[in-house]
Design a protein around this motif. Structure first.
Motif, mmCIF file in Angstrom:
data_model
loop_
_atom_site.group_PDB
_atom_site.id
_atom_site.type_symbol
_atom_site.label_atom_id
_atom_site.label_comp_id
_atom_site.label_asym_id
_atom_site.label_seq_id
_atom_site.Cartn_x
_atom_site.Cartn_y
_atom_site.Cartn_z
ATOM 1 N N PRO A 3 46.851 36.138 -11.753
ATOM 2 C CA PRO A 3 48.269 35.936 -11.437
ATOM 3 C C PRO A 3 48.435 35.591 -9.952
ATOM 4 C CG PRO A 3 47.948 37.972 -12.674
ATOM 5 C CD PRO A 3 46.600 37.430 -12.360
ATOM 6 N N LEU A 4 49.484 34.894 -9.651
ATOM 7 C CA LEU A 4 49.762 34.479 -8.277
ATOM 8 C C LEU A 4 50.025 35.703 -7.398
ATOM 9 C CD1 LEU A 4 50.460 31.854 -6.611
ATOM 10 C CD2 LEU A 4 52.815 32.262 -7.280
ATOM 11 N N GLU A 5 49.369 35.734 -6.258
ATOM 12 C CA GLU A 5 49.591 36.843 -5.312
ATOM 13 C C GLU A 5 50.224 36.263 -4.061
ATOM 14 O OE1 GLU A 5 48.953 40.058 -5.594
ATOM 15 O OE2 GLU A 5 47.967 40.024 -7.546
ATOM 16 N N LEU A 6 51.424 36.640 -3.793
ATOM 17 C CA LEU A 6 52.108 36.028 -2.657
ATOM 18 C C LEU A 6 52.378 37.010 -1.539
ATOM 19 C CD1 LEU A 6 54.124 34.005 -5.050
ATOM 20 C CD2 LEU A 6 53.216 32.904 -3.012
ATOM 21 N N PRO A 12 55.571 41.492 -5.358
ATOM 22 C CA PRO A 12 56.875 41.654 -4.710
ATOM 23 C C PRO A 12 57.773 42.574 -5.535
ATOM 24 C CG PRO A 12 56.572 39.414 -5.577
ATOM 25 C CD PRO A 12 55.293 40.115 -5.767
ATOM 26 N N VAL A 13 58.716 43.201 -4.884
ATOM 27 C CA VAL A 13 59.580 44.150 -5.606
ATOM 28 C C VAL A 13 60.551 43.422 -6.527
ATOM 29 C CG1 VAL A 13 59.447 46.005 -3.912
ATOM 30 C CG2 VAL A 13 61.199 44.216 -3.663
ATOM 31 N N VAL A 15 60.315 42.180 -9.503
ATOM 32 C CA VAL A 15 59.886 41.119 -10.419
ATOM 33 C C VAL A 15 60.204 41.532 -11.851
ATOM 34 C CG1 VAL A 15 57.909 39.848 -11.334
ATOM 35 C CG2 VAL A 15 58.082 40.285 -8.885
ATOM 36 N N ARG A 16 60.935 40.682 -12.551
ATOM 37 C CA ARG A 16 61.326 41.003 -13.925
ATOM 38 C C ARG A 16 60.264 40.486 -14.889
ATOM 39 N NH1 ARG A 16 66.537 37.504 -13.371
ATOM 40 N NH2 ARG A 16 64.842 36.284 -12.472
ATOM 41 N N THR A 18 58.701 38.374 -17.808
ATOM 42 C CA THR A 18 59.066 37.013 -18.201
ATOM 43 C C THR A 18 60.043 37.000 -19.370
ATOM 44 O OG1 THR A 18 56.960 36.217 -17.406
ATOM 45 C CG2 THR A 18 58.151 34.789 -18.889
ATOM 46 N N VAL A 21 63.314 37.351 -17.873
ATOM 47 C CA VAL A 21 63.684 36.123 -17.151
ATOM 48 C C VAL A 21 64.193 35.074 -18.130
ATOM 49 C CG1 VAL A 21 62.752 34.176 -15.843
ATOM 50 C CG2 VAL A 21 62.094 36.514 -15.220
ATOM 51 N N LEU A 77 64.827 29.658 -11.391
ATOM 52 C CA LEU A 77 63.828 30.291 -10.527
ATOM 53 C C LEU A 77 63.493 29.403 -9.340
ATOM 54 C CD1 LEU A 77 61.418 31.889 -13.166
ATOM 55 C CD2 LEU A 77 62.996 33.092 -11.624
ATOM 56 N N GLU A 80 66.041 29.967 -6.786
ATOM 57 C CA GLU A 80 65.770 31.242 -6.114
ATOM 58 C C GLU A 80 64.548 31.132 -5.201
ATOM 59 O OE1 GLU A 80 67.354 34.856 -8.603
ATOM 60 O OE2 GLU A 80 65.845 33.809 -9.785
ATOM 61 N N ALA A 81 63.592 30.312 -5.625
ATOM 62 C CA ALA A 81 62.358 30.170 -4.847
ATOM 63 C C ALA A 81 62.628 29.611 -3.456
ATOM 64 C CB ALA A 81 61.368 29.288 -5.594
ATOM 65 N N GLY A 83 65.366 30.337 -1.853
ATOM 66 C CA GLY A 83 66.224 31.284 -1.158
ATOM 67 C C GLY A 83 67.682 31.322 -1.592
#
Lengths: 350, 350
Positions: A3-6, A12-13, A15-16, A18, A21, A77, A80-81, A83
């Motif tokens: 999974p993507l680690e950013l 990150p806090v 995260v819903r 899928t 979503v 999304l 949101e990505a 901002g």
């Protein structure tokens, strides 16, 4: 694949999952799509609602699995990505979903696929042509939804997409009439107003809008174009029976060969005259009409008054169009040219 | 009926004959339509150019009678009627003409009319499905042309209509592949990029645009969506052969029943293996494939490496998508959700 680690080792806090979503995206988009679908002509709305899984084939609410809403979720999304709040992107989300659904409707027709989301594909329920039209309607609605927020392009797009929807609705009625024995001339005129009048009215309205005309001028020029379209359709239907193949580019009696329920034929069928009744018998048959039959059918349409009715209606619509044009307070030179164009279109120029 | 009199007994000065009005309108609109048509995918462009009367069926220039340009003339004259120059309304004039031509293309398909403007109707030359798609393309182009001048809606509309055109182009390639024995996996991936990738890429781009993202963010999110679309199509094609009917809503082996040239099949056919050659023989037949044949075909696709190739490609595309997503510098929470969504879509979530 990982999974993507950013944000380092911790996700990150907030995260819903899928599933959530997608459910939220579907819900958010459906809140735009449902009222948008309500703006569709009834003929398109029932196919769209069936296809979306909202209704059964009779328009009764059901709960069928709709699309997974992957595309709308991507839109929301992505907003949101960068901002922003997801709400800023509701319209494009709905537009993209509509474009997807449009392509599914046409796809199933082209591929002959009989199943879509565990249910019979729309074309197997409503027919191939209605499914093509419903796809066209959804594509048009997509543009409408997409541009609904921007004042400048929005007004033109609104007029334009409304006209395309009316055109599709008219084509749909035209198809439906072929299956019916009891079409009356009034509903046939309403069909022609959609099939031909809408785009001509739209043409005038868009020109007036682009030219900075007042709302009254836009309305009246639209009415001019609409009525001109009706006159044009009446004349076109007359030519479909009595037109010269050299001019029309179609075989003689072409509309009668295909037993088309054009305006003169519908008027004749509804006339209650003996000629109208004889015509009804010939039109109900299935066998191809021979040349002699075609000539007889044309005579019957005329004897039942279908030709005269159509000519009178065409004159009336043209007069009404001219009246609308005059009331738009147009500049003289283009007004005279519009008038001449109207006479050309309705074969009153010679 | 009398011609319209707007300035007393004398007609206004400078009124042009209708023939000239139409010729000028046609010319003015063609100057917008020709470059606009050049932006269409090649598959759509040739049908459009044929339908417009610009080219013969091989794309060679001809001079055939096109439309009468009545609708564009109405747009331009209506702009003049409210006191503006005709040039202010060129875009709506072209858009209205495109919508008209779109409806003719679909109309001829639906009515089975074989002649249009003294020439064979487009569907009789190019086939029903290509004609439907070309109509869709013209409708999309209409919106594109209509909104091309307004900055705000224009950017979204441009992205959106480009995606719909790519979608139609992909569907068109998909249809063409069904007729060919020599499709290679690379062109099949390009087709899938259009058919599925374009709208997913568009979804992300529109969201980022609506959210006020930078051009780089928009591009990279678009690339994320596009590659995700390819991965999705690969997985979908795998499910079309080996998927569980309970989940897919389609019969088992459904893509094989219709001898669909999906990505695993194309890879198998191009493998140069004995299994690939045996598969080619079974796929070339015309008779419906029995259940036992279908199981054999599935085995052959697997033995020829089609299944493994598709799975590896799907992984590669998903990794590439994730890389694009990371490079867009997205906010952490939606980025993680996009990543999860990507894994769901490609069945990597379990």
């Amino acid at each position: 694949m990982q999974p993507l680690e950013l944000s380092g080792v911790h996700p990150p806090v907030g995260v819903r999952p899928t599933r959530e979503v997608l459910a939220r995206s579907r819900e958010a988009v459906e809140a735009v799509l449902r009222p948008a679908a309500e703006t569709l002509p009834a003929s398109m709305r029932r196919i769209a609602g069936y296809h979306f899984g909202w209704w059964d084939e009779h328009g009764r609410p059901i709960t069928a699995a709709g699309g997974k809403a992957i595309r709308p979720a991507l839109v929301l999304l992505s907003a949101e990505a960068v901002g922003a709040a997801a709400g800023t992107a509701l319209r494009p989300a709905a537009a993209v979903e509509l474009a997807h659904e449009f392509s599914l409707l046409h796809d199933d027709v082209m591929d002959g696929d009989r199943t879509r989301r565990h249910r019979p594909a729309a074309w197997t329920v409503f027919g191939v042509s209605p499914a093509i039209l419903a796809g066209d309607a959804l594509l048009t609605l997509a543009f409408d939804v997409l541009t609904a927020g921007d004042r400048a392009a929005a007004e033109a797009a609104k007029i334009f997409s409304a006209a395309v929807q009316q055109l599709l609705d008219g084509q749909s009625a035209d198809l439906a009439f072929e299956e019916r024995d009891d079409v009356d001339p009034v509903e046939c005129l309403a069909m022609a107003a959609g099939k031909t009048g809408a785009l001509l009215g739209c043409a005038c309205a868009l020109g007036a809008l682009a030219g900075g005309g007042s709302p009254e001028q836009i309305d009246r020029l639209a009415a001019f174009g609409r009525d001109l379209g009706l006159a044009f359709q009446l004349v076109d239907d007359l030519l479909g029976i009595w037109g010269d193949p050299e001019t029309t580019g179609k075989p003689v009696h072409s509309d009668l060969r295909s037993r088309k329920k054009s305006l003169p034929v519908v008027a004749a069928l509804a006339s209650g005259t003996p000629a109208g009744d004889e015509l009804a018998v010939l039109y109900r048959g299935e066998a191809p009409l021979a040349e002699a039959d075609l000539a007889r059918v044309a005579e019957l349409v005329e004897a039942a008054g279908g030709r005269a009715w159509s000519q009178a209606k065409a004159d009336e619509m043209l007069a009404q169009a001219t009246c609308h044009l005059r009331s738009a307070d147009p500049c003289p030179r283009p007004a005279a040219e519009l008038d001449a164009l109207a006479r050309l279109v309705t074969r009153r120029d010679r």
